[in-house]
Design an enzyme around this catalytic site. Structure first.
Site, PDB file in Angstrom:
ATOM      1  N   ASP A  17      31.890  43.511  45.622  1.00 44.75           N
ATOM      2  CA  ASP A  17      32.731  44.721  45.688  1.00 44.75           C
ATOM      3  C   ASP A  17      34.181  44.246  45.644  1.00 44.75           C
ATOM      4  O   ASP A  17      34.446  43.139  45.174  1.00 44.75           O
ATOM      5  CB  ASP A  17      32.361  45.531  46.950  1.00 44.75           C
ATOM      6  CG  ASP A  17      32.713  47.010  46.812  1.00 44.75           C
ATOM      7  OD1 ASP A  17      33.716  47.323  46.154  1.00 44.75           O
ATOM      8  OD2 ASP A  17      31.985  47.864  47.359  1.00 44.75           O
TER       9      ASP A  17
ATOM     10  N   HIS B 123      35.207  43.558  42.429  1.00 51.22           N
ATOM     11  CA  HIS B 123      35.817  44.771  41.879  1.00 51.22           C
ATOM     12  C   HIS B 123      37.334  44.702  41.873  1.00 51.22           C
ATOM     13  O   HIS B 123      37.994  45.702  41.650  1.00 51.22           O
ATOM     14  CB  HIS B 123      35.307  46.003  42.625  1.00 51.22           C
ATOM     15  CG  HIS B 123      33.827  46.220  42.467  1.00 51.22           C
ATOM     16  ND1 HIS B 123      33.155  47.272  43.030  1.00 51.22           N
ATOM     17  CD2 HIS B 123      32.882  45.492  41.801  1.00 51.22           C
ATOM     18  CE1 HIS B 123      31.861  47.195  42.719  1.00 51.22           C
ATOM     19  NE2 HIS B 123      31.669  46.115  41.987  1.00 51.22           N
TER      20      HIS B 123
END
Ligand SMILES: *[C@@H]1O[C@H](CO)[C@@H](O)[C@H](O)[C@H]1NC(C)=O
Ligand SMILES: *[C@@H]1O[C@H](CO)[C@@H](O)[C@H](O)[C@H]1NC(C)=O
Ligand SMILES: *[C@@H]1O[C@H](CO)[C@@H](O)[C@H](O)[C@H]1NC(C)=O
Length: 414
Positions: free
Chosen positions: A245, A271
C-alpha cells in the site's frame, strides 16, 4: 576593498545555505544520523513465546539504554516499549510476531475476524506517551502477515483480502504504533510482512526514521510503510520501502501534520508517496526531496474528498525520479468512489522541482470546482512522450515538457 568583497561573498554563501536548508528540510529540528544506544541487557533467543522475557527486560531497562536482541529468532506477542527505553535488534536476530489473534485482542474478541470497525487488535509494538524511545539495529522484525493465524484457517493477509470482498474491515495488528510521544527514533531496522501498516504514529512530535528497510509483498493489502498521522517534526531519510500500500502516507485524522521531511529514499512496489486521504486537520510544510520510485502504482499523490476535507499546502517535491509508475502525479480531490460529505479539501502551494518520469503514465489533477482548484507550480518537470495529462479545476503554473530521456534513475534517492 578586497576584504569587503570577501565579506559580501561570505554573507551570500551563508545566506544561501540558510535558504537551502529552509527549502530542503521542513522538520524544524536539526536531524543527524542516529547512533545506537548502549544496551542495558543482552538477550539470546530461547524457544517458544518470549513475550514475558523481552517485556520484563524492557520494563527494567534504564532510560537512555536499549534491550539488545543479539542473535537467533525470538517469537513474541505484543510488546510495549517504555519511555526513554529502546529495542536494539542485532543483525543476526529476528523478532517474529506470533500470529495468534488472542494475544492482540483488545477485549471484544474480534481480533482475527472481520467486522464494521476493524479496530479489534493492538499493535505488535506499542510506544505510547514516551520520550526518547526507539527501535534500532540491523536485525529484522517480522510481522508474519502471511502465516496462518493460530486457531484459524487463513492468514492475516487473507483476512484483509476477504474484508475487501465483503466491503468491511479486517481486525489485524499494525506492526509498530507510536502515540502521543516525543523524539522517537527508528534506525536501520528491517521491517517485513506486517499484517497491516508497518509504522503509524499519532500526535507524535519529533520522529526520526533513518535508514530502515521495509520489505513486504505488493499483494499484502493495507500494509502502508510509514504513516505519520497528526504528527510534527518528522524526518524519514535514507529508507528503502517496498510494500502493498502507500510507501509513505501523511495523514491528519485528529490533529494537523506539519514540518515533515522525506529525504533521499527509495521506493520499490507500493502505492507511492501519499498525503491523505484522511487529512481533515490538514498537512503543511512538507518536503519530499531525493526520492526514487521504481514500480510503485502511484508516484506523488495527494488525495481527499468532500467527506475528508483538509487544507494541504506548502508541499515541495524536489529531485524525484520515477520509472514504471502508472500514475506519476495524482492530485485528487474526489478520491474514493462516491465518498462525499460537506467539507472542502484545498490543495495549494504545491511545487514540483526537478521531477523526471522516465516511463509513460497518467498525470491527474482533479480539483473540486473552478472556485476551488488545485494550485501547483512546476519547475523543471520532464516526462515521457506519450503520457496522458488529465487536468480539471487545476491551476498549473510553470513549465513541464515531454522531453525526458534515459531509462534508469541515477542518484535521485538514496
Ligand atoms: C519542532 O521542533 C522545533 C525545533 O526544535 C521546536 O521548537 C518545536 O517546538 C517543535 N514542534 C513541536 C510541535 O514539537
Ligand atoms: C493510537 O492512536 C490511534 C489514532 O488516534 C488510536 O486509534 C489508537 O487507539 C491509539 N493507540 C494507543 C495504544 O493509544
Ligand atoms: C456511484 O454512485 C452512482 C450513482 O448512485 C452509481 O451508479 C455507481 O455505481 C456508484 N459507483 C460506485 C463505485 O459505487
Amino acid at each position: 576593498m578586497m576584504q569587503g568583497h570577501y565579506h559580501v561573498c561570505f554573507l551570500v554563501i551563508v545566506l544561501s545555505s540558510i535558504l537551502l536548508n529552509v527549502g530542503n528540510a521542513k522538520d524544524l529540528r536539526t536531524v543527524t544520523e542516529p547512533k545506537n544506544p548502549q544496551s542495558c541487557t543482552t538477550l539470546k533467543a530461547g524457544s517458544g513465546d518470549q513475550t514475558t522475557t523481552i517485556q520484563k527486560a524492557l520494563d527494567s531497562c534504564a532510560k537512555g539504554k536499549a534491550v539488545e536482541l543479539s542473535s537467533g529468532t525470538f517469537e513474541s506477542g505484543p510488546l510495549t516499549i517504555p519511555s526513554g527505553v529502546s529495542l536494539l535488534v542485532d543483525s543476526g536476530a529476528i523478532l517474529k510476531a506470533l500470529p495468534n489473534p488472542t494475544l492482540y485482542d483488545l477485549g471484544a474478541k474480534t481480533c482475527g475476524t472481520r467486522d464494521q470497525y476493524g479496530v479489534g487488535c493492538k499493535a505488535f509494538i506499542t510506544i505510547h506517551g514516551a520520550t526518547g524511545s526507539g527501535i534500532y539495529g540491523k536485525g529484522t522484525i517480522d510481522g508474519q502477515g502471511g502465516q496462518t493465524m493460530t486457531g484459524k484457517s487463513e492468514t492475516w493477509w487473507k483476512l484483509a483480502a476477504s474484508a475487501k470482498e465483503h466491503n468491511d474491515y479486517q481486525n489485524v495488528p499494525r506492526l509498530i504504533q507510536i502515540n502521543d510521544s516525543v523524539d522517537i527514533t527508528l534506525y536501520q531496522i528491517t521491517l517485513k510482512n506486517s499484517p497491516m501498516y508497518h509504522v503509524a504514529t499519532s500526535k507524535t512530535n519529533g520522529l526520526t526514521v533513518w535508514g530502515i528497510t521495509i520489505n513486504t509483498p505488493s499483494t499484502a493489502r493495507n500494509t502502508d510503510g510509514v504513516d505519520p498521522m497528526g504528527s510534527q517534526n518528522v524526518t524519514i531519510a535514507h529508507c528503502s520501502i517496498s510494500t502493498g500500500d502507500d510507501n509513505v502516507a501523511i495523514k491528519a485524522i485528529s490533529s494537523p501534520s506539519r514540518y515533515i521531511s522525506v529525504l533521499n529514499n527509495h521506493f520499490g512496489t507500493g502505492h507511492g508517496m501519499s498525503i491523505g486521504s484522511e487529512i481533515t486537520y490538514g498537512a503543511s510544510d512538507v518536503t519530499v526531496s531525493g526520492l526514487t520510485m521504481d514500480g510503485t502504482t502511484n508516484g506523488l499523490r495527494i488525495k481527499s474528498n468532500t467527506f475528508r476535507g483538509g487544507l494541504v499546502t506548502g508541499v515541495s517535491y524536489t529531485n524525484v525520479c520515477m520509472t514504471g509508475v502508472k500514475h506519476p502525479i495524482m492530485l485528487d480531490m474526489e478520491y474514493g468512489h462516491n465518498v462525499t460529505g460537506h467539507l472542502t479539501p484545498e490543495f495549494r502551494d504545491i511545487t514540483f522541482t526537478n521531477v523526471k518520469v522516465l516511463t509513460e503514465g497518467t498525470f491527474t489533477f482533479d480539483g473540486l470546482s473552478d472556485s476551488n482548484p488545485i494550485e501547483v507550480t512546476m519547475n523543471d518537470v520532464h516526462i515521457k512522450k506519450g503520457s496522458k495529462w488529465v487536468a480539471s479545476h487545476a491551476k498549473i503554473a510553470g513549465k513541464w515538457a515531454e522531453d525526458v530521456t534515459g531509462t534508469v534513475c541515477k542518484n535521485a534517492g538514496n
